[in-house]
Design an enzyme around this catalytic site. Structure first.
Site, mmCIF file in Angstrom:
data_model
loop_
_atom_site.group_PDB
_atom_site.id
_atom_site.type_symbol
_atom_site.label_atom_id
_atom_site.label_comp_id
_atom_site.label_asym_id
_atom_site.label_seq_id
_atom_site.Cartn_x
_atom_site.Cartn_y
_atom_site.Cartn_z
ATOM 1 C CE1 TYR A 240 -3.927 -2.241 0.611
ATOM 2 C CE2 TYR A 240 -2.472 -3.355 2.159
ATOM 3 C CZ TYR A 240 -3.633 -3.327 1.410
ATOM 4 O OH TYR A 240 -4.499 -4.396 1.445
ATOM 5 N N PRO A 333 -13.412 -2.530 -3.229
ATOM 6 C CG PRO A 333 -12.262 -2.559 -5.264
ATOM 7 C CD PRO A 333 -13.396 -1.890 -4.551
ATOM 8 C CE LYS A 337 -12.359 -7.427 5.255
ATOM 9 N NZ LYS A 337 -11.685 -8.429 6.086
HETATM 10 P P1 RFL Z 1 -20.041 -11.975 -9.740
HETATM 11 O O1 RFL Z 1 -18.691 -12.549 -9.535
HETATM 12 O O2 RFL Z 1 -20.165 -10.673 -10.437
HETATM 13 O O3 RFL Z 1 -20.890 -13.076 -10.532
HETATM 14 C C1 RFL Z 1 -22.157 -12.776 -11.047
HETATM 15 C C2 RFL Z 1 -22.406 -13.692 -12.255
HETATM 16 O O4 RFL Z 1 -23.716 -13.426 -12.753
HETATM 17 C C3 RFL Z 1 -23.670 -13.342 -14.173
HETATM 18 N N1 RFL Z 1 -24.807 -12.529 -14.600
HETATM 19 C C4 RFL Z 1 -25.937 -13.043 -15.117
HETATM 20 N N2 RFL Z 1 -26.300 -14.297 -15.395
HETATM 21 C C5 RFL Z 1 -27.532 -14.493 -15.920
HETATM 22 N N3 RFL Z 1 -28.397 -13.479 -16.218
HETATM 23 C C6 RFL Z 1 -28.069 -12.203 -15.950
HETATM 24 N N4 RFL Z 1 -28.940 -11.210 -16.212
HETATM 25 C C7 RFL Z 1 -26.787 -11.945 -15.382
HETATM 26 N N5 RFL Z 1 -26.138 -10.799 -15.004
HETATM 27 C C8 RFL Z 1 -24.950 -11.180 -14.550
HETATM 28 C C9 RFL Z 1 -22.303 -12.740 -14.455
HETATM 29 O O5 RFL Z 1 -21.860 -13.010 -15.780
HETATM 30 C C10 RFL Z 1 -21.438 -13.425 -13.393
HETATM 31 O O6 RFL Z 1 -20.897 -14.631 -13.869
HETATM 32 O O7 RFL Z 1 -20.830 -11.817 -8.387
HETATM 33 P P2 RFL Z 1 -20.682 -12.589 -6.967
HETATM 34 O O8 RFL Z 1 -20.760 -14.067 -7.161
HETATM 35 O O9 RFL Z 1 -21.614 -11.899 -6.051
HETATM 36 O O10 RFL Z 1 -19.162 -12.317 -6.496
HETATM 37 C C11 RFL Z 1 -18.750 -11.010 -6.158
HETATM 38 C C12 RFL Z 1 -17.259 -10.905 -6.421
HETATM 39 O O11 RFL Z 1 -17.000 -11.261 -7.772
HETATM 40 C C13 RFL Z 1 -16.729 -9.479 -6.151
HETATM 41 O O12 RFL Z 1 -17.249 -8.989 -4.941
HETATM 42 C C14 RFL Z 1 -15.198 -9.482 -6.050
HETATM 43 O O13 RFL Z 1 -14.615 -9.779 -7.293
HETATM 44 C C15 RFL Z 1 -14.711 -8.126 -5.522
HETATM 45 N N6 RFL Z 1 -13.236 -8.026 -5.603
HETATM 46 C C16 RFL Z 1 -12.453 -8.636 -4.662
HETATM 47 N N7 RFL Z 1 -13.017 -9.358 -3.671
HETATM 48 C C17 RFL Z 1 -12.235 -10.026 -2.784
HETATM 49 O O14 RFL Z 1 -12.773 -10.698 -1.895
HETATM 50 N N8 RFL Z 1 -10.853 -9.985 -2.860
HETATM 51 C C18 RFL Z 1 -10.216 -9.271 -3.848
HETATM 52 O O15 RFL Z 1 -8.983 -9.272 -3.930
HETATM 53 C C19 RFL Z 1 -11.021 -8.545 -4.778
HETATM 54 N N9 RFL Z 1 -10.443 -7.845 -5.773
HETATM 55 C C20 RFL Z 1 -12.633 -7.326 -6.671
HETATM 56 C C21 RFL Z 1 -11.218 -7.256 -6.724
HETATM 57 C C22 RFL Z 1 -13.397 -6.725 -7.672
HETATM 58 C C23 RFL Z 1 -12.766 -6.056 -8.706
HETATM 59 N N10 RFL Z 1 -13.572 -5.484 -9.707
HETATM 60 C C24 RFL Z 1 -13.552 -5.984 -11.034
HETATM 61 C C25 RFL Z 1 -14.681 -4.679 -9.294
HETATM 62 C C26 RFL Z 1 -10.594 -6.578 -7.742
HETATM 63 C C27 RFL Z 1 -11.348 -5.957 -8.746
HETATM 64 C C28 RFL Z 1 -10.626 -5.213 -9.825
#
Ligand code: RFL
Length: 428
Positions: A240, A333, A337
């Protein structure tokens, strides 16, 4: 080939096969069956971490489950997002037998580094938390493992399912309609719908206006520019970097991939950040008076502006629709979490639905939203604190002096380090 036997009707209602490109598709030789309404005890919308964890747990408990995912299998298994998973999320995966990949390939993470006034200091947070630690494991690998586990337990996934619509949510038999990969519209009658389709999905938008409370934090002036590069990390611990030009983060993914963040103004257009500008800024903000060099590499995807908005929708239930993960909230993010919360929601949802279906016990369902959002608010507090620690209020010298004090306390006070460790590692 995967067969799905409906627990409601007792008949085989859909037959799927793996297409050569790895997508799961309806069998082309079953046209007469396609137009019939299909039944599944639970339809899960979204094959992200929340949906897949819920689906695997339900399928393994004999609940007839169908997952609808708008993207292709190749896309969900390669979409880079999270990397850092806290011990609460790892516990959920472990106790459900879903941690094989993470155990084999994940890298334990015990310490993190802060850079402030060009000096580095390390917080050994796991030492302050009885050895509890993070694991670095790319989210797309986790998703690929969950897809495999779900299919192996006899579950059905419809990838490339578009135009999903939800109906009759307050009845005992809510329905989901969608256009399958073969272009045919199909309608599925269910007993519960799990809305796990992320922040922009259809599930939450299917709930009538006014039925959900919406608690949000307005107007952070800052966003983070998220950058994913094909380069081995220049560090073995998250950095960080707090500099007079703003925050810069160096995160870990795997031995060939690194994630970086740059604090930018919320209204920033990512197009204004070509890779030369990104690397120059990272070099400047991460600079330290020591022998350290930042390695550069090609960007793996266009940089992405992530706002620091926080937003909670409560309750996470409307009739027979249960929301989970990002569908029910947006946590910045910063403290990593979001994926952990989604994994934990997936388990809580599955256990609540299984209790209702198997034992006619609706008490876990009634407690579902409060259990998940209480956990998420703890995570939000951790995220807010971390943002206050690392984001630099560039035009507010008063706030910057307080930030100096916070960072000095974190560097010198074991109590402050223990407090940091607790929030960094819990609840997920
Ligand atoms: P997701 O992973 O977004 O999955 C949702 C799924 O639903 C599909 N979908 C649909 N399917 C059918 N019909 C529709 N109308 C639909 N609309 C969408 C999508 O294609 C997808 O496959 O949600 P979920 O499961 O709630 O998970 C949430 C996490 O993905 C998210 O909170 C994390 O990625 C946040 N995050 C991080 N979390 C951590 O715990 N540790 C990390 O290091 C971390 N780094 C990050 C992150 C999020 C980031 N971004 C992209 C915002 C780093 C980044 C850059």
């Amino acid at each position: 080939m995967i067969k799905n036997r409906s627990a409601l009707s007792g008949e085989t209602v859909a037959t799927t096969q793996s297409a050569p490109d790895g997508r799961t598709a309806l069998r082309p030789d079953a046209p007469a069956r396609r137009s019939r309404p299909q039944r599944a005890d639970v339809v899960v919308i979204g094959a992200g971490v929340a949906g897949l964890v819920a689906a695997v747990i339900l399928a393994r408990r004999g609940v007839d489950t169908l997952v609808l995912e708008c993207a292709s299998r190749a896309r969900v298994e390669s979409r880079p997002r999270a990397g850092l998973l806290g011990p609460g999320a790892v516990d959920v995966l472990e106790r459900n037998g879903l941690a094989d990949g993470l155990r084999a390939e994940g890298a334990p993470h015990h310490n993190c580094e802060f850079r402030h006034r060009r000096q580095a200091f390390i917080v050994e947070y796991a030492r302050h938390a009885g050895g509890r630690h993070h694991v670095v494991y790319p989210q797309q690998k986790l998703v690929a493992g969950l897809v495999a586990a779900y299919l192996a337990s006899g579950g059905v996934i419809e990838f490339d399912a578009t135009d999903v619509t939800l109906d009759a949510l307050t009845s005992d038999h809510p329905t989901v309609s969608f256009v399958a990969a073969d272009g045919q519209r199909r309608t599925v009658e269910s007993r519960f719908i799990a809305g796990c389709d992320g922040h922009h999905g259809v599930s939450r938008r299917s709930i009538p206006e006014g039925a959900l409370r919406n608690t949000r934090q307005h107007g952070s002036p800052w966003a983070w520019l998220a950058v994913l590069a094909a380069v081995a990390p220049s560090t073995d611990k998250i950095i960080y970097g707090i500099s007079p030009r703003g925050f810069a983060g160096h995160m870990l993914r795997d031995h060939r991939t690194s994630r970086f963040y740059l604090q930018v103004e919320a209204a920033t257009d990512a197009a204004d950040w070509p890779s030369e500008r990104i690397w120059e800024e990272l070099h400047t903000r991460l600079a330290v008076d020591a022998d350290w060099k930042l390695a550069e590499g090609p960007l793996l995807e266009p940089p992405n502006v992530i706002t620091m908005d926080s937003l909670f929708y409560e309750p996470m239930r409307f009739g027979r629709l249960l929301l989970a993960g990002d569908a029910s909230r947006r946590v910045p993010p910063a403290a990593a979490k979001g994926a952990g919360l989604a994994i934990a929601d997936g388990e809580t949802l599955a256990l609540a639905v299984a209790a209702a279906l198997h034992n006619s016990d609706e008490r876990p369902l009634d407690a579902y939203s409060e259990a998940c959002q209480a956990r998420a608010w703890l995570a939000q507090e951790a995220s807010t604190k971390l943002l206050q620690m690392v984001n630099v209020e560039l035009s507010d010298s008063f706030a910057r002096r307080l930030q100096d004090v916070r960072l000095d306390r974190l560097r010198t006070s074991p109590v402050a380090a223990a407090e940091f460790a607790e929030q960094y590692l819990s609840p997920v």
